[in-house]
Design an enzyme around this catalytic site. Sequence first.
Site, PDB file in Angstrom:
ATOM      1  N   GLU A 132      -4.712   2.995   6.581  1.00 22.12           N
ATOM      2  CA  GLU A 132      -4.454   2.914   5.150  1.00 22.12           C
ATOM      3  C   GLU A 132      -5.051   4.122   4.467  1.00 22.12           C
ATOM      4  OE1 GLU A 132      -5.958   0.040   1.520  1.00 22.12           O
ATOM      5  OE2 GLU A 132      -5.387  -0.895   3.408  1.00 22.12           O
ATOM      6  N   SER A 157     -10.978  -0.951   3.489  1.00 26.66           N
ATOM      7  CA  SER A 157     -10.107  -1.249   4.626  1.00 26.66           C
ATOM      8  C   SER A 157      -9.524   0.049   5.185  1.00 26.66           C
ATOM      9  CB  SER A 157      -8.967  -2.172   4.197  1.00 26.66           C
ATOM     10  OG  SER A 157      -9.474  -3.401   3.719  1.00 26.66           O
ATOM     11  N   ARG A 160       0.822  -1.210   0.000  1.00 26.39           N
ATOM     12  CA  ARG A 160       0.000   0.000   0.000  1.00 26.39           C
ATOM     13  C   ARG A 160       0.856   1.260   0.000  1.00 26.39           C
ATOM     14  NH1 ARG A 160      -2.206  -3.783  -0.961  1.00 26.39           N
ATOM     15  NH2 ARG A 160      -4.097  -4.703  -0.119  1.00 26.39           N
TER      16      ARG A 160
END
Length: 332
Positions: free
Chosen positions: A328, A232, A160
Site C-alpha cells: 500500500e 498498513s 486505496r
Amino acid sequence: MWNNYSLLSYNTFGIDVRASRFMEYHSEEELLAFLSGGGLEAPYLHIGRGSNLLFTKDFEGTVLHSCIRGVEVLEEDDEHVQVRVGAGTLWDDFVACCVTRGWYGAENLSLIPGEVGASAVQNIGAYGVEVKDLIDAVETIDLDGDKRVYANAECRYAYRDSIFKRPDMKRVFVTRVRFSLSKTPCYRLDYGTIRAEVEKYLSVNLRTIREVIVGIRQAKLPDPKVLGNAGSFFKNPVVPRGQFEALRSQCPGMPFYEVDADWVKIPAGWLIEQCGWKGKAIGRAAVHLRQALVLVNLGGATGQEIVALADAIVASVYDKFRIKIVPEVNII
C-alpha cells in the site's frame, strides 16, 4: 526553495534521506507563480507528510509540499454541510474539527496520519469508512498552471486507489478537497470491536466515537514518532471466490470480508501472521509485535532494509497461500 534538504521529518518511516531541492507553498497563487517561473524541472515529487512513503535513497530532484490549510464552510443547511479544506491541513486536525462542530462522517477515520490532500489521492480508509464516501470534489492545479475541479465520480475511487495515483497524473497537484458531511447522527459501529467499546460509555456521540477509535488505533498501531512506520504496509488482497473457498477448507478460521458475489477480501495481516512473521526482524527492519500488517524501523534502518523485509514477506505469503500481496506504501 531549499537545496540538499533533509526529508527526515517528511516521512513517517524516519528514513534519513535528502532532496536536491525542496519547495513549500502556502497558496494556489504561490504555486502558480513557481510553476510559471519555470522553477520545476523533472524529476519532481509532491508529498504530504510522507505517511504513505518509503524512500530508498536520496531524491535527486525537487520535492514540493503544500502548506495550504484551513477549513471553509461552502454550504450548510439543517442536515448537511459542505466544507472546503486545504490540502496541507493535517487529516486528524480536520477530523477533530468535524467532531467539535458536530459534523458526522469522518470520526471513524480518527488518528490516521497524513494530510488532507494525500487522503484524497490515497482514498484512506479504516473501520468501515473510506474517504471517498465523504468527498464531493477535489481541486487541482497541473504542471501547466491550469486549474481543474474533479467531481467524485471523475476521481475513479477504488480500494486505496484513485485517478491521482496514475503515472500520467503526477503532473496534477491537489490544492483543496471538498467534503460533504452530515449534521444528523449517523454512526458506523459494526466493524471490529467498535460497538463493544462504545457500549462502555453512558452515551454515544461524536466525541465518544472518536475516543474509541483513537484508543483502538493506539492499542494496535505504533506511534511513528516513537517507532518509524507507515501504518498498513500491504493492501488486503481481494481473491476470486473459488480460491477463497479452497483456502477456507484448509483454514476454517480464516477471517474475510465479502466484496461481492465473485470476490472476497482476506486480511493481509492474518496471512503474514500465519507465515510466522509477527515480531520478526531482519536487521533494523521488523514486523510489529502487535500488528503484522505494520513494518517498523527499529532505528537507523534504510529504505532498502525495509524493502528487503517486505520482499521476504511477499515471497513467504505467496509460497504458503498462492496469494500475492502488494504494498500500500509508495516506494520511492
